[in-house]
Design a protein around this motif. Sequence first.
Motif, PDB file in Angstrom:
ATOM      1  N   VAL A   4     -83.775-111.317 -24.530  1.00  0.00           N
ATOM      2  CA  VAL A   4     -85.124-111.628 -25.016  1.00  0.00           C
ATOM      3  C   VAL A   4     -85.388-110.933 -26.343  1.00  0.00           C
ATOM      4  CG1 VAL A   4     -87.579-111.405 -24.496  1.00  0.00           C
ATOM      5  CG2 VAL A   4     -85.983-112.023 -22.691  1.00  0.00           C
ATOM      6  N   LEU A   5     -85.054-109.652 -26.424  1.00  0.00           N
ATOM      7  CA  LEU A   5     -85.238-108.907 -27.669  1.00  0.00           C
ATOM      8  C   LEU A   5     -84.365-109.488 -28.777  1.00  0.00           C
ATOM      9  CD1 LEU A   5     -86.497-106.520 -29.147  1.00  0.00           C
ATOM     10  CD2 LEU A   5     -84.618-105.120 -28.310  1.00  0.00           C
ATOM     11  N   ARG A   6     -83.155-109.877 -28.423  1.00  0.00           N
ATOM     12  CA  ARG A   6     -82.233-110.454 -29.399  1.00  0.00           C
ATOM     13  C   ARG A   6     -82.779-111.767 -29.963  1.00  0.00           C
ATOM     14  NH1 ARG A   6     -76.627-109.165 -29.190  1.00  0.00           N
ATOM     15  NH2 ARG A   6     -75.633-110.274 -30.874  1.00  0.00           N
ATOM     16  N   ARG A   7     -83.363-112.601 -29.107  1.00  0.00           N
ATOM     17  CA  ARG A   7     -83.895-113.883 -29.567  1.00  0.00           C
ATOM     18  C   ARG A   7     -85.189-113.720 -30.350  1.00  0.00           C
ATOM     19  NH1 ARG A   7     -81.957-117.998 -24.841  1.00  0.00           N
ATOM     20  NH2 ARG A   7     -79.773-117.840 -25.453  1.00  0.00           N
ATOM     21  N   VAL A   8     -86.004-112.737 -30.009  1.00  0.00           N
ATOM     22  CA  VAL A   8     -87.207-112.465 -30.791  1.00  0.00           C
ATOM     23  C   VAL A   8     -86.814-112.007 -32.195  1.00  0.00           C
ATOM     24  CG1 VAL A   8     -89.181-110.899 -31.005  1.00  0.00           C
ATOM     25  CG2 VAL A   8     -88.710-112.015 -28.837  1.00  0.00           C
ATOM     26  N   CYS A   9     -85.828-111.132 -32.294  1.00  0.00           N
ATOM     27  CA  CYS A   9     -85.329-110.694 -33.599  1.00  0.00           C
ATOM     28  C   CYS A   9     -84.749-111.864 -34.378  1.00  0.00           C
ATOM     29  CB  CYS A   9     -84.280-109.602 -33.432  1.00  0.00           C
ATOM     30  SG  CYS A   9     -84.932-108.048 -32.844  1.00  0.00           S
ATOM     31  N   ALA A  10     -84.067-112.771 -33.695  1.00  0.00           N
ATOM     32  CA  ALA A  10     -83.487-113.935 -34.359  1.00  0.00           C
ATOM     33  C   ALA A  10     -84.566-114.829 -34.953  1.00  0.00           C
ATOM     34  CB  ALA A  10     -82.631-114.732 -33.379  1.00  0.00           C
ATOM     35  N   VAL A  11     -85.653-115.024 -34.239  1.00  0.00           N
ATOM     36  CA  VAL A  11     -86.744-115.853 -34.757  1.00  0.00           C
ATOM     37  C   VAL A  11     -87.406-115.183 -35.951  1.00  0.00           C
ATOM     38  CG1 VAL A  11     -89.015-116.786 -34.183  1.00  0.00           C
ATOM     39  CG2 VAL A  11     -87.130-117.044 -32.585  1.00  0.00           C
ATOM     40  N   ILE A  12     -87.593-113.870 -35.901  1.00  0.00           N
ATOM     41  CA  ILE A  12     -88.194-113.147 -37.024  1.00  0.00           C
ATOM     42  C   ILE A  12     -87.306-113.243 -38.259  1.00  0.00           C
ATOM     43  CG2 ILE A  12     -88.817-110.840 -37.845  1.00  0.00           C
ATOM     44  CD1 ILE A  12     -89.755-110.261 -34.969  1.00  0.00           C
ATOM     45  N   VAL A  13     -85.999-113.062 -38.098  1.00  0.00           N
ATOM     46  CA  VAL A  13     -85.068-113.147 -39.224  1.00  0.00           C
ATOM     47  C   VAL A  13     -85.015-114.577 -39.764  1.00  0.00           C
ATOM     48  CG1 VAL A  13     -82.635-112.922 -39.868  1.00  0.00           C
ATOM     49  CG2 VAL A  13     -83.722-111.153 -38.503  1.00  0.00           C
ATOM     50  N   LEU A  14     -85.072-115.571 -38.882  1.00  0.00           N
ATOM     51  CA  LEU A  14     -85.063-116.965 -39.313  1.00  0.00           C
ATOM     52  C   LEU A  14     -86.302-117.299 -40.135  1.00  0.00           C
ATOM     53  CD1 LEU A  14     -83.792-119.813 -39.162  1.00  0.00           C
ATOM     54  CD2 LEU A  14     -85.174-120.170 -37.126  1.00  0.00           C
ATOM     55  N   VAL A  15     -87.467-116.851 -39.699  1.00  0.00           N
ATOM     56  CA  VAL A  15     -88.700-117.116 -40.446  1.00  0.00           C
ATOM     57  C   VAL A  15     -88.666-116.426 -41.801  1.00  0.00           C
ATOM     58  CG1 VAL A  15     -91.195-116.690 -40.438  1.00  0.00           C
ATOM     59  CG2 VAL A  15     -90.086-117.595 -38.412  1.00  0.00           C
ATOM     60  N   ALA A  16     -88.147-115.195 -41.845  1.00  0.00           N
ATOM     61  CA  ALA A  16     -88.044-114.484 -43.119  1.00  0.00           C
ATOM     62  C   ALA A  16     -87.088-115.203 -44.073  1.00  0.00           C
ATOM     63  CB  ALA A  16     -87.576-113.047 -42.887  1.00  0.00           C
ATOM     64  N   GLY A  17     -85.949-115.659 -43.569  1.00  0.00           N
ATOM     65  CA  GLY A  17     -84.995-116.386 -44.416  1.00  0.00           C
ATOM     66  C   GLY A  17     -85.533-117.712 -44.890  1.00  0.00           C
ATOM     67  N   ALA A  18     -86.225-118.435 -44.020  1.00  0.00           N
ATOM     68  CA  ALA A  18     -86.804-119.722 -44.420  1.00  0.00           C
ATOM     69  C   ALA A  18     -87.925-119.525 -45.434  1.00  0.00           C
ATOM     70  CB  ALA A  18     -87.313-120.459 -43.190  1.00  0.00           C
ATOM     71  N   ALA A  19     -88.755-118.495 -45.243  1.00  0.00           N
ATOM     72  CA  ALA A  19     -89.834-118.220 -46.195  1.00  0.00           C
ATOM     73  C   ALA A  19     -89.268-117.872 -47.566  1.00  0.00           C
ATOM     74  CB  ALA A  19     -90.714-117.092 -45.669  1.00  0.00           C
ATOM     75  N   LEU A  20     -88.224-117.067 -47.590  1.00  0.00           N
ATOM     76  CA  LEU A  20     -87.587-116.734 -48.869  1.00  0.00           C
ATOM     77  C   LEU A  20     -86.990-117.974 -49.514  1.00  0.00           C
ATOM     78  CD1 LEU A  20     -86.717-114.577 -50.902  1.00  0.00           C
ATOM     79  CD2 LEU A  20     -84.668-114.217 -49.506  1.00  0.00           C
ATOM     80  N   GLY A  21     -86.354-118.810 -48.718  1.00  0.00           N
ATOM     81  CA  GLY A  21     -85.775-120.040 -49.253  1.00  0.00           C
ATOM     82  C   GLY A  21     -86.826-120.985 -49.801  1.00  0.00           C
ATOM     83  N   PHE A  22     -87.941-121.155 -49.074  1.00  0.00           N
ATOM     84  CA  PHE A  22     -89.015-122.018 -49.570  1.00  0.00           C
ATOM     85  C   PHE A  22     -89.619-121.464 -50.850  1.00  0.00           C
ATOM     86  CE2 PHE A  22     -89.512-123.746 -45.116  1.00  0.00           C
ATOM     87  CZ  PHE A  22     -89.050-125.013 -45.454  1.00  0.00           C
ATOM     88  N   TRP A  23     -89.750-120.134 -50.951  1.00  0.00           N
ATOM     89  CA  TRP A  23     -90.296-119.541 -52.167  1.00  0.00           C
ATOM     90  C   TRP A  23     -89.357-119.769 -53.348  1.00  0.00           C
ATOM     91  CZ3 TRP A  23     -88.815-115.038 -55.039  1.00  0.00           C
ATOM     92  CH2 TRP A  23     -89.729-114.696 -56.039  1.00  0.00           C
ATOM     93  N   ILE A  24     -88.050-119.687 -53.095  1.00  0.00           N
ATOM     94  CA  ILE A  24     -87.092-119.916 -54.178  1.00  0.00           C
ATOM     95  C   ILE A  24     -87.138-121.370 -54.634  1.00  0.00           C
ATOM     96  CG2 ILE A  24     -84.631-119.984 -54.720  1.00  0.00           C
ATOM     97  CD1 ILE A  24     -84.332-117.574 -52.845  1.00  0.00           C
ATOM     98  N   VAL A  25     -87.256-122.298 -53.694  1.00  0.00           N
ATOM     99  CA  VAL A  25     -87.245-123.721 -54.043  1.00  0.00           C
ATOM    100  C   VAL A  25     -88.558-124.155 -54.681  1.00  0.00           C
ATOM    101  CG1 VAL A  25     -87.132-126.040 -53.070  1.00  0.00           C
ATOM    102  CG2 VAL A  25     -85.519-124.305 -52.317  1.00  0.00           C
ATOM    103  N   PHE A  26     -89.686-123.727 -54.120  1.00  0.00           N
ATOM    104  CA  PHE A  26     -90.977-124.226 -54.570  1.00  0.00           C
ATOM    105  C   PHE A  26     -91.796-123.219 -55.365  1.00  0.00           C
ATOM    106  CE2 PHE A  26     -90.176-126.573 -50.544  1.00  0.00           C
ATOM    107  CZ  PHE A  26     -89.971-127.815 -51.121  1.00  0.00           C
ATOM    108  N   GLY A  27     -91.348-121.988 -55.487  1.00  0.00           N
ATOM    109  CA  GLY A  27     -92.164-120.936 -56.083  1.00  0.00           C
ATOM    110  C   GLY A  27     -91.869-120.682 -57.543  1.00  0.00           C
ATOM    111  N   SER A  28     -92.210-119.483 -57.981  1.00  0.00           N
ATOM    112  CA  SER A  28     -92.140-119.121 -59.390  1.00  0.00           C
ATOM    113  C   SER A  28     -90.736-118.889 -59.958  1.00  0.00           C
ATOM    114  CB  SER A  28     -92.973-117.866 -59.635  1.00  0.00           C
ATOM    115  OG  SER A  28     -92.408-116.771 -58.942  1.00  0.00           O
ATOM    116  N   PRO A  29     -89.668-118.746 -59.169  1.00  0.00           N
ATOM    117  CA  PRO A  29     -88.367-118.485 -59.793  1.00  0.00           C
ATOM    118  C   PRO A  29     -87.858-119.618 -60.690  1.00  0.00           C
ATOM    119  CG  PRO A  29     -88.284-117.813 -57.507  1.00  0.00           C
ATOM    120  CD  PRO A  29     -89.584-118.503 -57.722  1.00  0.00           C
TER     121      PRO A  29
END
Length: 82
Positions: A4-29
């Motif tokens: 359970v802890l492993r999957r919660v960490c996986a979801v948090i890391v996935l959201v962080a990676g997706a947010a960074l990816g969306f910012w790179i694609v659609f953001g100021s970079p």
Amino acid sequence: MTIVLRRVCAVIVLVAGAALGFWIVFGSPHAWEGAQRLGRLALGLTSMCLISASAWLMFPGSPEDDEEAGHDPAPAPGPLDV
């Protein structure tokens, strides 16, 4: 680490990676020029690594990665086992 802890960490890391990816694609970079373009590339690779790490956390590759008490490594008998 429990599953359970492993999957919660996986979801948090996935959201962080997706947010960074969306910012790179659609953001100021997109306005970055020169050497900052290499920084954008590094951020993109970091985003991909975070998403891959979340998949590794969600689905461990070997039974040693996900030890739990009372876990039987033998599969359950199926309907064709005699």
